[in-house]
Enzyme design. Structure first.
Site, PDB file in Angstrom:
ATOM      1  N   ASP A 182      -7.890   1.310  -1.553  1.00 34.44           N
ATOM      2  CA  ASP A 182      -7.154   1.593  -1.731  1.00 34.44           C
ATOM      3  C   ASP A 182      -5.680   0.764  -2.178  1.00 34.44           C
ATOM      4  OD1 ASP A 182      -4.424   2.949  -1.906  1.00 34.44           O
ATOM      5  OD2 ASP A 182      -3.999   4.168  -0.106  1.00 34.44           O
ATOM      6  N   ASN A 218       7.810  -1.662   2.658  1.00 36.20           N
ATOM      7  CA  ASN A 218       6.944  -1.898   1.815  1.00 36.20           C
ATOM      8  C   ASN A 218       7.172  -3.288   2.235  1.00 36.20           C
ATOM      9  OD1 ASN A 218       5.662   0.461   1.791  1.00 36.20           O
ATOM     10  ND2 ASN A 218       5.035  -0.055  -0.141  1.00 36.20           N
ATOM     11  N   ASP A 230       3.249  -5.217  -3.049  1.00 37.17           N
ATOM     12  CA  ASP A 230       4.215  -5.076  -2.298  1.00 37.17           C
ATOM     13  C   ASP A 230       3.293  -6.207  -1.191  1.00 37.17           C
ATOM     14  OD1 ASP A 230       5.502  -2.780  -3.405  1.00 37.17           O
ATOM     15  OD2 ASP A 230       5.139  -1.685  -2.037  1.00 37.17           O
ATOM     16  N   GLY A 237      10.454  -1.114  -1.051  1.00 38.41           N
ATOM     17  CA  GLY A 237      11.157  -1.788  -0.070  1.00 38.41           C
ATOM     18  C   GLY A 237      10.251  -1.992   1.241  1.00 38.41           C
ATOM     19  N   GLY A 270      -3.674   3.626   2.649  1.00 37.16           N
ATOM     20  CA  GLY A 270      -1.937   3.010   2.859  1.00 37.16           C
ATOM     21  C   GLY A 270      -1.486   1.976   2.360  1.00 37.16           C
ATOM     22  N   GLY A 282      -6.365 -12.666  -9.293  1.00 33.50           N
ATOM     23  CA  GLY A 282      -5.476 -13.361  -8.276  1.00 33.50           C
ATOM     24  C   GLY A 282      -4.377 -13.313  -9.184  1.00 33.50           C
ATOM     25  N   GLY A 331       7.359   3.036  -0.132  1.00 35.07           N
ATOM     26  CA  GLY A 331       8.528   2.844  -0.558  1.00 35.07           C
ATOM     27  C   GLY A 331       7.914   1.053  -0.796  1.00 35.07           C
TER      28      GLY A 331
HETATM   29  O1  RIB Z   1       4.098   0.321  -4.063  1.00 37.55           O
HETATM   30  C1  RIB Z   1       3.784   1.282  -3.144  1.00 37.55           C
HETATM   31  C2  RIB Z   1       4.677   2.122  -2.796  1.00 37.55           C
HETATM   32  O2  RIB Z   1       5.031   2.889  -4.628  1.00 37.55           O
HETATM   33  C3  RIB Z   1       4.055   3.372  -2.528  1.00 37.55           C
HETATM   34  O3  RIB Z   1       4.559   3.155  -0.592  1.00 37.55           O
HETATM   35  C4  RIB Z   1       4.751   4.749  -2.781  1.00 37.55           C
HETATM   36  O4  RIB Z   1       5.858   5.024  -2.091  1.00 37.55           O
HETATM   37  C5  RIB Z   1       6.249   4.027  -4.448  1.00 37.55           C
HETATM   38  O5  RIB Z   1       6.969   3.899  -3.791  1.00 37.55           O
END
Ligand code: RIB
Length: 298
Positions: free
Chosen positions: A238, A45, A244, A43, A279, A217, A41
């Site tokens: 990944d 993250n 985030d 937020g 992840g 960048g 998510g």
């Molecule tokens: O920005 C990555 C996020 O986007 C993932 O963790 C997923 O939950 C989506 O919200």
């Protein structure tokens, strides 16, 4: 007033991740080679990224009263994040179905569930924490009115940072109104195009536009001035959560008193490092790792 360094208003999801040689085209099935579940998510993250970068963080969000919600709440607590403003609502915890190809690219479907309850009323109940925050950080994975209210409740000294992700379907008056409330807007190139480009954002009065450009960048535009921030060259595994990581670390370092150019260097490094593991949350770097890659004395 002794407030938090960073208050994040946003989403929390359980990410269901399938890895495959490549992402499927519409209507196509591909055989995958791995599966895992991890906290995510935008937020959550960004809150975790900011906490790992050394900030004192509070999260304003909503979880379902289910096992996924309990797992995400525990993760936030374990990361030292204040969860006073995390509501438990009668909707399922948000889920993200994520495909990741061997080249590290992803595609994501988010089912918001409980995140849909992060509305203006919920945010309005936490005006105290927003008014004393050094930085308020929002995304668009919860109703837009939440970010709007959060920026309105931020204090006179608070820096308001908006990551307009996921990209709005169209640039409505509401989106423009929100963007205007932000001091720093951090889109990727796709989001920037949907928001009408850099000139449009600076034209409506955004003081700082920071465009994240993946492996190239980032770019910082402030009025007529433009500065590039060189990438940290890595081999991506990944890319989920890279943006985030960037936003959370940027917010944290600004709140801790680093100047904007230095904070941006740290954010670029943190974004790159987040792509080197699988992840979202599992690959968010700690400050010691970020610091190791920063140029000395700049
Ligand atoms: O920005 C990555 C996020 O986007 C993932 O963790 C997923 O939950 C989506 O919200």
């Amino acid at each position: 007033v002794n407030g938090f360094d960073v208050v994040v208003v946003g989403s929390a999801n359980l990410d269901l991740v399938a890895t495959a040689p490549r992402l499927p085209h519409p209507g196509e099935t591909v055989l995958g080679h791995g599966y895992f579940e991890a906290p995510g998510g935008k937020g959550l993250n960004q809150a975790v990224a900011a906490a790992r970068a050394g900030a004192r963080v509070a999260f304003v969000g909503a979880l379902g009263g289910d096992a996924a919600g309990e797992l995400l709440r525990q993760l936030l607590v374990d990361e030292g994040i204040d969860v006073t403003a995390v509501a438990v609502v009668d909707a399922p915890t948000g889920r993200a179905l994520i495909g990741v190809g061997d080249d590290g690219e992803n595609s994501i479907i988010v089912v918001p569930g409980a995140n849909g309850r992060v509305n203006a009323d919920h945010v309005g109940r936490h005006g105290g924490v927003l008014g004393t925050a050094k930085v308020v950080l929002c995304q668009l994975e919860v109703p837009l009115e939440a970010a709007e209210r959060a920026f309105q409740l931020a204090g006179p000294e608070t820096v308001r940072v908006l990551n307009p992700a996921p990209a709005p379907e169209s640039t409505t008056d509401e989106v423009v109104g929100l963007v205007r409330l932000a001091d720093v807007v951090v889109p990727n190139e796709h989001e920037l195009a949907l928001l009408g480009g850099v000139e449009h954002l600076t034209g409506v009065g955004v003081a700082h536009v920071v465009v994240t450009e993946g492996a190239r960048g980032a770019r910082h535009v402030h009025g007529d001035h433009q500065r590039r921030i060189a990438p940290l060259v890595v081999t991506p595994v990944d890319t989920t959560g890279a943006g985030d990581s960037f936003c959370g670390v940027l917010a944290a370092r600004l709140a801790l008193g680093d100047p904007l150019p230095r904070s941006l260097e740290a954010a670029v490094v943190a974004g790159a490092l987040a792509t080197t593991g699988s992840g979202a949350v599992p690959s968010l770097p700690r400050w010691s790792e970020v610091e190791r890659h920063l140029s000395v004395g700049s």
